[in-house]
Motif scaffolding. Sequence first.
Motif, short mmCIF file in Angstrom:
data_model
loop_
_atom_site.label_atom_id
_atom_site.label_comp_id
_atom_site.label_asym_id
_atom_site.label_seq_id
_atom_site.Cartn_x
_atom_site.Cartn_y
_atom_site.Cartn_z
N ILE A 55 -6.80 7.11 14.63
CA ILE A 55 -7.01 7.40 13.19
C ILE A 55 -8.07 8.48 13.02
N ASP A 56 -7.71 9.50 12.25
CA ASP A 56 -8.69 10.53 11.87
C ASP A 56 -8.35 11.00 10.45
N VAL A 57 -8.97 10.33 9.48
CA VAL A 57 -8.69 10.64 8.07
C VAL A 57 -9.36 11.96 7.68
N LEU A 58 -10.59 12.16 8.15
CA LEU A 58 -11.35 13.40 7.85
C LEU A 58 -11.58 14.14 9.16
N ARG A 59 -10.73 15.11 9.52
CA ARG A 59 -9.61 15.48 8.73
C ARG A 59 -8.33 15.66 9.57
N SER A 60 -8.44 15.55 10.90
CA SER A 60 -7.33 16.02 11.78
C SER A 60 -5.93 15.60 11.34
N PHE A 61 -5.76 14.29 11.10
CA PHE A 61 -4.38 13.83 10.90
C PHE A 61 -3.96 13.83 9.44
N GLY B 40 -7.85 24.19 13.72
CA GLY B 40 -8.80 23.28 14.35
C GLY B 40 -10.23 23.54 13.93
N ALA B 41 -11.10 22.73 14.51
CA ALA B 41 -12.53 22.84 14.19
C ALA B 41 -13.34 22.37 15.38
N VAL B 42 -14.56 22.86 15.44
CA VAL B 42 -15.51 22.32 16.41
C VAL B 42 -16.20 21.11 15.76
N GLY B 43 -16.95 20.35 16.54
CA GLY B 43 -17.69 19.21 15.99
C GLY B 43 -18.51 19.64 14.79
N GLY B 44 -18.46 18.85 13.73
CA GLY B 44 -19.17 19.21 12.51
C GLY B 44 -18.24 19.82 11.47
N GLY B 45 -17.14 20.42 11.93
CA GLY B 45 -16.12 20.88 10.98
C GLY B 45 -16.00 22.38 10.80
N ASP B 46 -16.82 23.18 11.50
CA ASP B 46 -16.66 24.63 11.38
C ASP B 46 -15.38 25.07 12.09
N GLY C 58 -8.68 26.78 9.77
CA GLY C 58 -9.62 25.71 10.06
C GLY C 58 -8.89 24.38 10.05
N ASN C 59 -9.66 23.31 10.16
CA ASN C 59 -9.09 21.96 10.15
C ASN C 59 -9.05 21.48 8.70
N SER C 60 -8.26 22.17 7.88
CA SER C 60 -8.40 22.01 6.44
C SER C 60 -7.07 21.78 5.76
N THR D 95 -9.19 19.68 17.86
CA THR D 95 -10.32 19.15 17.08
C THR D 95 -11.17 18.26 17.98
N ALA D 96 -12.41 18.05 17.54
CA ALA D 96 -13.37 17.38 18.40
C ALA D 96 -13.21 15.86 18.45
N ALA D 97 -12.56 15.29 17.45
CA ALA D 97 -12.42 13.83 17.44
C ALA D 97 -10.95 13.42 17.53
N GLU E 6 -16.58 7.58 13.88
CA GLU E 6 -17.92 7.01 13.96
C GLU E 6 -18.76 7.80 14.97
N TRP E 7 -19.89 8.31 14.51
CA TRP E 7 -20.82 9.05 15.36
C TRP E 7 -22.21 8.47 15.09
N VAL E 8 -23.23 8.92 15.81
CA VAL E 8 -24.56 8.34 15.57
C VAL E 8 -25.01 8.50 14.12
N ASP E 9 -24.59 9.58 13.47
CA ASP E 9 -25.04 9.82 12.10
C ASP E 9 -23.93 9.61 11.07
N ARG E 10 -22.84 8.94 11.46
CA ARG E 10 -21.72 8.75 10.53
C ARG E 10 -21.10 7.37 10.75
N ASP E 11 -20.84 6.66 9.65
CA ASP E 11 -20.32 5.29 9.78
C ASP E 11 -18.84 5.22 10.14
N ARG F 103 -20.37 14.26 2.57
CA ARG F 103 -20.66 15.69 2.87
C ARG F 103 -19.66 16.60 2.16
N PHE F 104 -18.42 16.13 2.04
CA PHE F 104 -17.42 16.92 1.30
C PHE F 104 -17.70 16.84 -0.20
N GLN F 105 -18.08 15.64 -0.66
CA GLN F 105 -18.38 15.49 -2.10
C GLN F 105 -19.47 16.45 -2.53
O1 LIG Z 1 -13.21 19.11 11.14
C1 LIG Z 1 -13.43 17.92 10.87
O2 LIG Z 1 -13.28 17.44 9.74
C2 LIG Z 1 -13.94 16.99 11.97
C3 LIG Z 1 -15.31 17.44 12.43
S1 LIG Z 1 -16.01 16.31 13.58
O3 LIG Z 1 -15.47 16.62 14.91
O4 LIG Z 1 -15.63 14.94 13.16
O5 LIG Z 1 -17.48 16.51 13.54
O6 LIG Z 1 -13.04 16.98 13.08
P1 LIG Z 1 -12.00 15.79 13.30
O7 LIG Z 1 -11.59 15.86 14.75
O8 LIG Z 1 -10.84 16.06 12.40
O9 LIG Z 1 -12.69 14.50 12.96
#
Ligand SMILES: O=C(O)[C@H](CS(=O)(=O)O)OP(=O)(O)O
Length: 243
Positions: free
Chosen positions: A25-31, A68-74, A82-84, A102-104, A148-153, A190-192
């Motif tokens: 599952i990757d709601v924000l945003r890959s899938f 795609g995007a690197v970690g963080g979403g750039d 982009g991953n948009s 994408t990173a996740a 889920e990352w150290v700074d994200r639920d 962060r998107f809001q």
């Molecule tokens: O681009 C995204 O929205 C995220 C960024 S991060 O890797 O979660 O920091 O990538 P996604 O692989 O879609 O979660």
Amino acid sequence: MRTRRVFLNRLDPQEHDPDDAVVVIDVLRSFSTAAYALAAGASAIYPVETIAGAFHLQRTLKNALTTGAVGGGDPIPGFDFGNSPSALQGADLAGRPLIQTTAAGVRGLARFRSCRALFAGSLVLGRATAQALLALRPAEVCFVITGEWVDRDGDEDIACADYMEALLHGEDPDPEPYAARVRNSDFGRRFQADCNANLPASDLRLCAQVDRFDFALRAAHCDGQLRLQRAQASVERALSGRG
Ligand SMILES: O=C(O)[C@H](CS(=O)(=O)O)OP(=O)(O)O
């Protein structure tokens, strides 16, 4: 049918890898992005773990585009998109394959690529994914939470797992509380805030549209390469011989 959850960023090496049905599952945003891209006409999505691998595949796949995007979403330098979801929604992708890095989300798919049935899950595909799973009658469905990352639920993905699990258990839940959890998750906020052009509020709105599409995204292997394609419950049922 049993269900269980694993978190991509805290996998327990002692635990058995899931080998039946797996929904990464990757709601924000890959899938969500992948779903909007297929709806915009892309012929298939090719998830590739590395940037170098994506460029390599682009050279061999006729007319392929990259997203795609690197970690963080750039966005990734040199990629077409982009991953948009909002960028891909309006793009002319008719009949063109799309390579996604994408990173996740993509990392999660690559990690569980050997299971019996692998799906890429997001809230826009929630009910369709649950229906495709039910048609396969798996003994176990494992949800992989990638956000889920150290700074994200990661609650955007946990909400999606909760929604699909309720559907798998025959419930008919009100979708709105799940959409609200996507919007209010750590990453959703962060998107809001809408102060980073690479994390636009328009993407959040598209990702929180529960059941927007009537297809699931199922991964298949094609010449050693993962490929995501539309899957519908009726087709899954026919393929598994249960008419
Ligand atoms: O681009 C995204 O929205 C995220 C960024 S991060 O890797 O979660 O920091 O990538 P996604 O692989 O879609 O979660």
